[in-house]
Write a protein that holds these residues in place. Structure first.
Motif, short mmCIF file in Angstrom:
data_model
loop_
_atom_site.label_atom_id
_atom_site.label_comp_id
_atom_site.label_asym_id
_atom_site.label_seq_id
_atom_site.Cartn_x
_atom_site.Cartn_y
_atom_site.Cartn_z
N PRO A 180 0.89 -1.31 0.03
CA PRO A 180 0.08 0.05 0.00
C PRO A 180 0.72 1.28 -0.15
O PRO A 180 2.06 1.42 0.58
CB PRO A 180 -0.71 -0.16 1.33
CG PRO A 180 -0.26 -1.10 2.10
CD PRO A 180 0.73 -2.06 1.28
N ASP A 181 0.18 2.36 -0.40
CA ASP A 181 1.08 3.67 -0.57
C ASP A 181 1.48 3.96 0.95
O ASP A 181 2.86 4.42 0.93
CB ASP A 181 -0.22 4.70 -0.92
CG ASP A 181 -0.34 4.57 -2.43
OD1 ASP A 181 0.18 4.09 -3.18
OD2 ASP A 181 -1.10 5.40 -2.67
N ALA A 182 0.83 3.94 1.90
CA ALA A 182 1.46 4.21 3.21
C ALA A 182 2.70 3.57 3.67
O ALA A 182 3.69 4.26 4.07
CB ALA A 182 0.35 3.82 4.09
N HIS A 183 2.72 2.26 3.30
CA HIS A 183 4.17 1.56 3.48
C HIS A 183 5.07 2.20 2.60
O HIS A 183 6.44 2.20 2.97
CB HIS A 183 3.79 0.07 3.25
CG HIS A 183 4.95 -0.81 3.73
ND1 HIS A 183 5.04 -1.30 5.03
CD2 HIS A 183 6.09 -1.42 2.92
CE1 HIS A 183 6.25 -1.86 5.16
NE2 HIS A 183 6.73 -2.07 4.21
N LEU A 184 4.97 2.42 1.33
CA LEU A 184 5.86 2.76 0.38
C LEU A 184 6.36 4.35 0.96
O LEU A 184 7.70 4.57 0.87
CB LEU A 184 5.46 3.15 -1.13
CG LEU A 184 5.10 1.42 -1.70
CD1 LEU A 184 4.50 1.77 -3.07
CD2 LEU A 184 6.48 0.76 -1.66
N VAL A 185 5.38 5.16 1.46
CA VAL A 185 5.64 6.22 1.93
C VAL A 185 6.73 6.26 3.19
O VAL A 185 7.79 6.91 3.11
CB VAL A 185 4.69 7.08 2.34
CG1 VAL A 185 4.91 8.19 3.21
CG2 VAL A 185 3.88 7.57 1.18
N GLN A 223 10.41 7.90 3.37
CA GLN A 223 10.95 8.53 4.46
C GLN A 223 12.08 7.97 5.18
O GLN A 223 12.87 9.03 5.47
CB GLN A 223 9.65 8.70 5.24
CG GLN A 223 8.74 9.55 4.84
CD GLN A 223 7.49 9.67 5.86
OE1 GLN A 223 7.03 8.63 6.37
NE2 GLN A 223 6.76 10.84 5.56
N ARG A 224 12.28 6.71 5.28
CA ARG A 224 13.50 6.18 5.69
C ARG A 224 14.69 6.47 4.71
O ARG A 224 15.87 6.53 5.13
CB ARG A 224 13.34 4.79 6.23
CG ARG A 224 12.45 4.67 7.51
CD ARG A 224 12.50 3.38 8.09
NE ARG A 224 12.15 2.25 7.11
CZ ARG A 224 10.76 1.71 7.10
NH1 ARG A 224 9.84 2.33 7.59
NH2 ARG A 224 10.60 0.81 6.02
N ASP A 225 14.30 6.01 3.42
CA ASP A 225 15.30 5.69 2.57
C ASP A 225 14.78 6.62 1.04
O ASP A 225 14.26 6.03 0.55
CB ASP A 225 15.69 4.36 2.19
CG ASP A 225 16.85 4.39 1.18
OD1 ASP A 225 17.15 5.35 0.67
OD2 ASP A 225 16.96 3.11 0.84
N PRO A 226 15.22 7.81 0.70
CA PRO A 226 14.74 8.20 -0.50
C PRO A 226 14.88 7.57 -1.86
O PRO A 226 14.11 7.90 -2.71
CB PRO A 226 15.56 9.73 -0.41
CG PRO A 226 16.11 9.90 0.95
CD PRO A 226 16.50 8.63 1.52
N THR A 227 15.69 6.72 -1.82
CA THR A 227 15.87 6.05 -3.04
C THR A 227 14.52 5.05 -3.12
O THR A 227 14.15 4.58 -4.34
CB THR A 227 17.07 5.16 -3.10
OG1 THR A 227 17.25 4.09 -1.81
CG2 THR A 227 18.42 5.93 -3.10
N ALA A 228 13.48 4.90 -2.03
CA ALA A 228 12.67 3.95 -2.28
C ALA A 228 11.47 4.77 -2.65
O ALA A 228 10.46 4.10 -3.27
CB ALA A 228 12.20 3.45 -0.89
#
Length: 187
Positions: A10-15, A19-24
């Motif tokens: 889900p989007d929330a998990h990807l966000v 937030q932890r690693d900008p490359t994600a």
């Protein structure tokens, strides 16, 4: 137990990942780039839409740490950023260049392209006659956002957005009404 691929999350998990690693952030980009481009392309030439799409994602990446899912969904937040990028592009490029429009799809014949350009320009002229908030609701609806997402992107209630959309569609019908139809009623 199998691990989910990023496309399945889900989007929330990807966000949270971004937030932890900008490359994600690339996973959010991959999920939404086509949708955001289509939204931008509704109002801009191909080149300007590409620029607005790039700006929207760059701005989203820069602001991802400040995104708060408690205040709303990522998709609506991203469309709000894209809307601002479109407005900035409109300010920069006040008039679409006919060359950009003609070069958009080389597989369509010149006559068909000219008809399509005329229809697109007529619709865009009609939409530009609407108040800014009605313009925004029409463009977001054309981008396939739900009523709730539009409300969130615009910072308004769902009821207010429905009323705006109703008024906008009613006004567009009046604006786009064939001229000949009015003339036949006078005779």
């Amino acid at each position: 137990m199998t691990e989910q691929r990023p496309a399945e999350l889900p989007d929330a998990h990807l966000v949270e990942m971004a937030q932890r690693d900008p490359t994600a952030f690339v996973h959010l980009y991959d999920r939404y780039v086509d949708q955001i481009y289509r939204y931008c392309a509704q109002r801009l030439t191909q080149t300007a839409a590409e620029d607005a799409t790039s700006v929207a994602f760059l701005n989203a990446l820069r602001a991802i740490d400040g995104f708060d899912s408690d205040r709303g969904g990522f998709r609506a937040w991203l469309y709000r950023i894209a809307h601002n990028a479109v407005i900035d592009q409109i300010r920069v490029r006040s008039h679409a260049q006919i060359d950009d429009l003609l070069l958009e799809d080389p597989e369509i014949g010149l006559e068909d392209r000219m008809v399509a350009i005329d229809q697109r320009q007529s619709l865009l002229r009609a939409v530009r006659q609407l108040p800014p908030d009605q313009q925004q609701v029409i463009h977001l609806r054309l981008a396939s956002l739900t009523g709730a997402e539009i409300a969130e992107a615009m910072g308004r209630s769902h009821v207010a957005v429905r009323a705006l959309q109703h008024r906008a569609i009613k006004r567009l019908r009046t604006i786009l009404q064939p001229i000949g139809k009015d003339l036949t009623h006078d005779q």
